[in-house]
Design a protein around this motif. Structure first.
Motif, PDB file in Angstrom:
ATOM      1  N   LEU A  13       0.860  -0.963   0.016  1.00  0.00           N
ATOM      2  CA  LEU A  13      -0.227  -0.126   0.073  1.00  0.00           C
ATOM      3  C   LEU A  13       0.852   1.300  -0.072  1.00  0.00           C
ATOM      4  CD1 LEU A  13      -2.744   1.442   0.148  1.00  0.00           C
ATOM      5  CD2 LEU A  13      -2.611   1.047   2.589  1.00  0.00           C
ATOM      6  N   ARG A  14       1.735   1.165   0.712  1.00  0.00           N
ATOM      7  CA  ARG A  14       2.798   2.288   0.791  1.00  0.00           C
ATOM      8  C   ARG A  14       3.442   2.588  -0.518  1.00  0.00           C
ATOM      9  NH1 ARG A  14       7.065   1.622   3.746  1.00  0.00           N
ATOM     10  NH2 ARG A  14       6.800  -0.729   4.583  1.00  0.00           N
ATOM     11  N   ASN A  15       3.702   1.525  -1.178  1.00  0.00           N
ATOM     12  CA  ASN A  15       4.211   1.560  -2.639  1.00  0.00           C
ATOM     13  C   ASN A  15       3.087   2.458  -3.726  1.00  0.00           C
ATOM     14  OD1 ASN A  15       7.027   0.665  -1.819  1.00  0.00           O
ATOM     15  ND2 ASN A  15       6.437  -1.453  -2.346  1.00  0.00           N
ATOM     16  N   SER A  16       1.968   1.733  -3.493  1.00  0.00           N
ATOM     17  CA  SER A  16       1.154   2.169  -4.194  1.00  0.00           C
ATOM     18  C   SER A  16       0.662   3.686  -4.038  1.00  0.00           C
ATOM     19  CB  SER A  16      -0.242   1.411  -3.891  1.00  0.00           C
ATOM     20  OG  SER A  16      -0.053   0.104  -4.498  1.00  0.00           O
ATOM     21  N   ILE A  17       0.647   4.169  -2.705  1.00  0.00           N
ATOM     22  CA  ILE A  17       0.488   5.402  -2.452  1.00  0.00           C
ATOM     23  C   ILE A  17       1.500   6.388  -3.092  1.00  0.00           C
ATOM     24  CG2 ILE A  17       0.672   7.248  -0.621  1.00  0.00           C
ATOM     25  CD1 ILE A  17      -1.043   5.260   0.879  1.00  0.00           C
ATOM     26  N   SER A  18       2.749   5.969  -3.078  1.00  0.00           N
ATOM     27  CA  SER A  18       3.961   6.673  -3.516  1.00  0.00           C
ATOM     28  C   SER A  18       3.761   6.844  -4.987  1.00  0.00           C
ATOM     29  CB  SER A  18       5.155   5.864  -3.105  1.00  0.00           C
ATOM     30  OG  SER A  18       6.238   6.664  -4.020  1.00  0.00           O
ATOM     31  N   ALA A  19       3.348   5.632  -5.731  1.00  0.00           N
ATOM     32  CA  ALA A  19       3.439   5.692  -7.131  1.00  0.00           C
ATOM     33  C   ALA A  19       1.895   6.385  -7.692  1.00  0.00           C
ATOM     34  CB  ALA A  19       3.431   4.288  -7.687  1.00  0.00           C
ATOM     35  N   PHE A  79      -0.322   8.664  -6.168  1.00  0.00           N
ATOM     36  CA  PHE A  79      -0.843   9.725  -5.530  1.00  0.00           C
ATOM     37  C   PHE A  79       0.521  10.826  -5.823  1.00  0.00           C
ATOM     38  CE2 PHE A  79      -3.551   7.064  -3.296  1.00  0.00           C
ATOM     39  CZ  PHE A  79      -4.760   7.525  -3.774  1.00  0.00           C
ATOM     40  N   TRP A  80       1.712  10.148  -5.612  1.00  0.00           N
ATOM     41  CA  TRP A  80       2.946  11.123  -5.690  1.00  0.00           C
ATOM     42  C   TRP A  80       4.161  10.671  -6.768  1.00  0.00           C
ATOM     43  CZ3 TRP A  80       2.757  15.102  -2.339  1.00  0.00           C
ATOM     44  CH2 TRP A  80       1.941  14.919  -1.507  1.00  0.00           C
ATOM     45  N   ASP A  81       3.560  10.055  -7.937  1.00  0.00           N
ATOM     46  CA  ASP A  81       4.488   9.664  -9.006  1.00  0.00           C
ATOM     47  C   ASP A  81       5.988   9.570  -8.464  1.00  0.00           C
ATOM     48  OD1 ASP A  81       2.564  10.672 -10.920  1.00  0.00           O
ATOM     49  OD2 ASP A  81       3.001  12.547 -10.777  1.00  0.00           O
ATOM     50  N   ASN A  82       5.776   8.662  -7.373  1.00  0.00           N
ATOM     51  CA  ASN A  82       7.183   8.281  -6.800  1.00  0.00           C
ATOM     52  C   ASN A  82       8.236   9.399  -6.393  1.00  0.00           C
ATOM     53  OD1 ASN A  82       6.643   5.385  -7.252  1.00  0.00           O
ATOM     54  ND2 ASN A  82       6.878   5.600  -9.185  1.00  0.00           N
ATOM     55  N   LYS A  83       7.752  10.423  -6.173  1.00  0.00           N
ATOM     56  CA  LYS A  83       8.480  11.537  -5.619  1.00  0.00           C
ATOM     57  C   LYS A  83       8.579  11.385  -4.526  1.00  0.00           C
ATOM     58  CE  LYS A  83       7.146  14.564  -9.505  1.00  0.00           C
ATOM     59  NZ  LYS A  83       6.405  15.793 -10.198  1.00  0.00           N
ATOM     60  N   LYS A 126       2.520  20.191   0.714  1.00  0.00           N
ATOM     61  CA  LYS A 126       3.662  19.026   0.519  1.00  0.00           C
ATOM     62  C   LYS A 126       4.397  19.358  -0.845  1.00  0.00           C
ATOM     63  CE  LYS A 126       6.094  15.845   2.537  1.00  0.00           C
ATOM     64  NZ  LYS A 126       7.038  16.425   3.368  1.00  0.00           N
ATOM     65  N   SER A 127       3.602  19.230  -1.902  1.00  0.00           N
ATOM     66  CA  SER A 127       4.300  19.066  -3.181  1.00  0.00           C
ATOM     67  C   SER A 127       4.708  20.266  -3.510  1.00  0.00           C
ATOM     68  CB  SER A 127       2.984  19.145  -4.276  1.00  0.00           C
ATOM     69  OG  SER A 127       2.294  20.285  -4.514  1.00  0.00           O
ATOM     70  N   LEU A 128       4.651  21.576  -2.967  1.00  0.00           N
ATOM     71  CA  LEU A 128       5.610  22.709  -3.005  1.00  0.00           C
ATOM     72  C   LEU A 128       6.550  23.157  -2.118  1.00  0.00           C
ATOM     73  CD1 LEU A 128       2.344  25.216  -3.574  1.00  0.00           C
ATOM     74  CD2 LEU A 128       4.035  24.398  -5.394  1.00  0.00           C
ATOM     75  N   ASP A 129       6.902  21.795  -1.110  1.00  0.00           N
ATOM     76  CA  ASP A 129       7.770  22.118   0.101  1.00  0.00           C
ATOM     77  C   ASP A 129       9.321  21.819  -0.516  1.00  0.00           C
ATOM     78  OD1 ASP A 129       8.789  21.989   2.556  1.00  0.00           O
ATOM     79  OD2 ASP A 129       7.981  20.255   2.973  1.00  0.00           O
ATOM     80  N   ILE A 130      10.052  22.548  -0.450  1.00  0.00           N
ATOM     81  CA  ILE A 130      11.486  22.327  -0.850  1.00  0.00           C
ATOM     82  C   ILE A 130      12.349  22.547   0.487  1.00  0.00           C
ATOM     83  CG2 ILE A 130      11.160  23.468  -3.170  1.00  0.00           C
ATOM     84  CD1 ILE A 130      12.453  25.859  -2.201  1.00  0.00           C
TER      85      ILE A 130
END
Length: 468
Positions: free
Chosen positions: A150-156, A158-162, A293-297
């Motif tokens: 599930l953690r791998n699926s969420i990463s891929a 929802f987050w494009d593995n970023k 989160k997507s903008l967090d550098i």
């Protein structure tokens, strides 16, 4: 310093009279929340008592939640949560309505998707497939971070593995996430900022941690940055709790510019942003939104996401992405809380996502809810337009209203009068640290009711407001 004048009695210890008097000043807003109290020496001089008496009075105020100390700075007023009474009253009233009787009400209080959209049959097939595939392994508690698949699926998905799957922690819903973050990074008298108004569950958690809570008005595009920066300049802030999409209760969504600025401020003033991604899937205005989160550098965002509101509430699943600096504390806090979230449900959700069933489910929800959203807007404009102000959120499942000032009715009175006519609303008093500030507001959610009920309910609310 006239407000500190006290006529002492011979029967009551002076420190008790002093603490009681200051409590009254705080409760009646004669001393502002967060205002610095007089120094021990100065107040002792004004009241003509010894300094030990003032120390005892201030300690009692602290013990009762009316004050807090800043090392090397002094003692500060802390307004108590006046929300408890109203919240209990509201909760007890709803509990008295049995589940059977609830069907006779137009219920605008719901916060989950309607049962007609629950993918029960499909999910049952997925569960059976998981059981056939994994057998008894489906019930094992092996992975403290959550099921790796599930953690791998969420990463891929929802987050494009970023985001690494090692940075993802599976939760039993968003409320548990807020609680875990609070236990991990917030100590007694730490300062936190919340939106005003905000989700009552978050206020309860921060209050339980005995944090000093600063509220900042939320506007249509996010919090008021002038107020926000003023608090940052005067106080050492530990974290800022924000609902970035279709905020509960207002429906506000942060603009891109505000998100960027708040992220800059998080780096400058060294605080975490606790981002509760509430309903980012339900977008009806075709705008493209980006999470904090997507903008967090600078690794300043603690991201929390729940699947409960838009999927099957009973499965109680969500996840969190933590900054590296506090990841270990947060993960340990989760393990100490409940060791592991249901392995079977995690595996089932993983398979559901990988079969592209999640994408189909969200697409169906958006179509159905956009239709209800537009219908709700039409009814609001038709029946409530001149009786309450509001703005259009462009997504989510609710609207937030300010009662017109000439109507002279508060939200709790409106709640009871609506309930007597078989309509349930959520009074605004539940969303503020100081309940009185929510007197003129109420929230309507359209998630669990059908169109005819929406129109009927809004007509009744309009008639009640017209009576005033």
């Amino acid at each position: 310093m006239y407000r500190y004048e006290i006529k002492f009695s011979n029967d009551i210890p002076k420190y008790l009279e002093i603490s009681k008097h200051i409590k009254k000043l705080i409760d009646e807003n004669n001393i502002d929340d967060g205002e610095k109290l007089l120094s021990i020496r100065k107040l002792a001089k004004i009241l003509k008592v010894n300094e030990v008496t003032i120390v005892s009075a201030y300690k009692k105020l602290e013990a009762e939640g009316y004050a807090y100390q800043k090392m090397g700075s002094g003692t500060y007023a802390k307004r108590r949560d006046t929300n408890i009474k109203f919240k209990k009253e509201y909760s007890n009233t709803l509990k008295k309505i049995s589940s059977q009787n609830l069907k006779s009400y137009v219920d605008f209080t719901g916060e989950i998707t309607s049962s007609e959209f629950f993918p029960v049959t499909v999910f049952k097939d997925v569960l059976n497939e998981v059981l056939d595939r994994d057998g008894t392994e489906a019930f094992a508690y092996k992975e403290s971070l959550g099921y790796e698949g599930l953690r791998n699926s969420i990463s891929a998905f929802f987050w494009d593995n970023k985001v690494s799957s090692e940075d993802i922690l599976i939760l039993s819903g968003a409320q548990q996430g807020i609680d875990i973050v609070s236990k991990s990074i917030i100590n007694v008298h730490d300062n936190v900022i919340v939106e005003k108004p905000t989700y009552g569950g978050a206020l309860t958690v921060f209050k339980w941690r005995r944090a000093n809570i600063f509220e900042v008005d939320i506007l249509e595009d996010g919090v008021d940055l002038i107020q926000f920066e003023a608090i940052l300049k005067k106080n050492r802030i530990k974290c800022f709790y924000a609902m970035s999409y279709f905020q509960n209760p207002t429906g506000a969504t942060y603009s891109f510019e505000k998100k960027v600025r708040i992220l800059e401020l998080a780096e400058i003033y060294d605080f975490y942003i606790v981002e509760d991604d509430y309903l980012s899937e339900l977008i009806y205005d075709n705008k493209e939104y980006k999470s904090f989160k997507s903008l967090d550098i600078n690794d300043k965002v603690i991201y929390i996401k729940s699947f409960s509101k838009i999927f099957l509430p009973g499965i109680r699943l969500g996840y969190m992405i933590s900054p590296q600096k506090c990841k270990e504390y947060i993960q340990n806090s989760k393990i100490n809380t409940d060791i592991s979230t249901s392995s079977l449900m995690q595996r089932a959700l993983d398979l559901y996502i990988n079969k592209d069933l999640w994408k189909e489910h969200i697409s169906r929800l958006n179509t159905a809810y956009k239709d209800k959203y537009n219908f709700m807007l039409d009814c609001i404009e038709k029946y409530l337009g001149d009786k309450a102000s509001y703005y259009t959120p462009g997504g989510g499942i609710h609207f937030y209203f300010k009662i017109a000032t000439d109507l002279k009715i508060n939200s709790m009175e409106l709640f009871y009068r609506c309930m007597n006519k078989k309509v349930l609303i959520t009074p605004g008093v539940l969303f503020y640290k100081n309940a009185k500030e929510g007197n003129n507001y109420f929230r309507l959610s359209f998630s669990e009711i059908k169109k005819p009920e929406i129109e009927e309910g809004i007509k009744i609310i309009s008639e009640i407001l017209k009576e005033k």
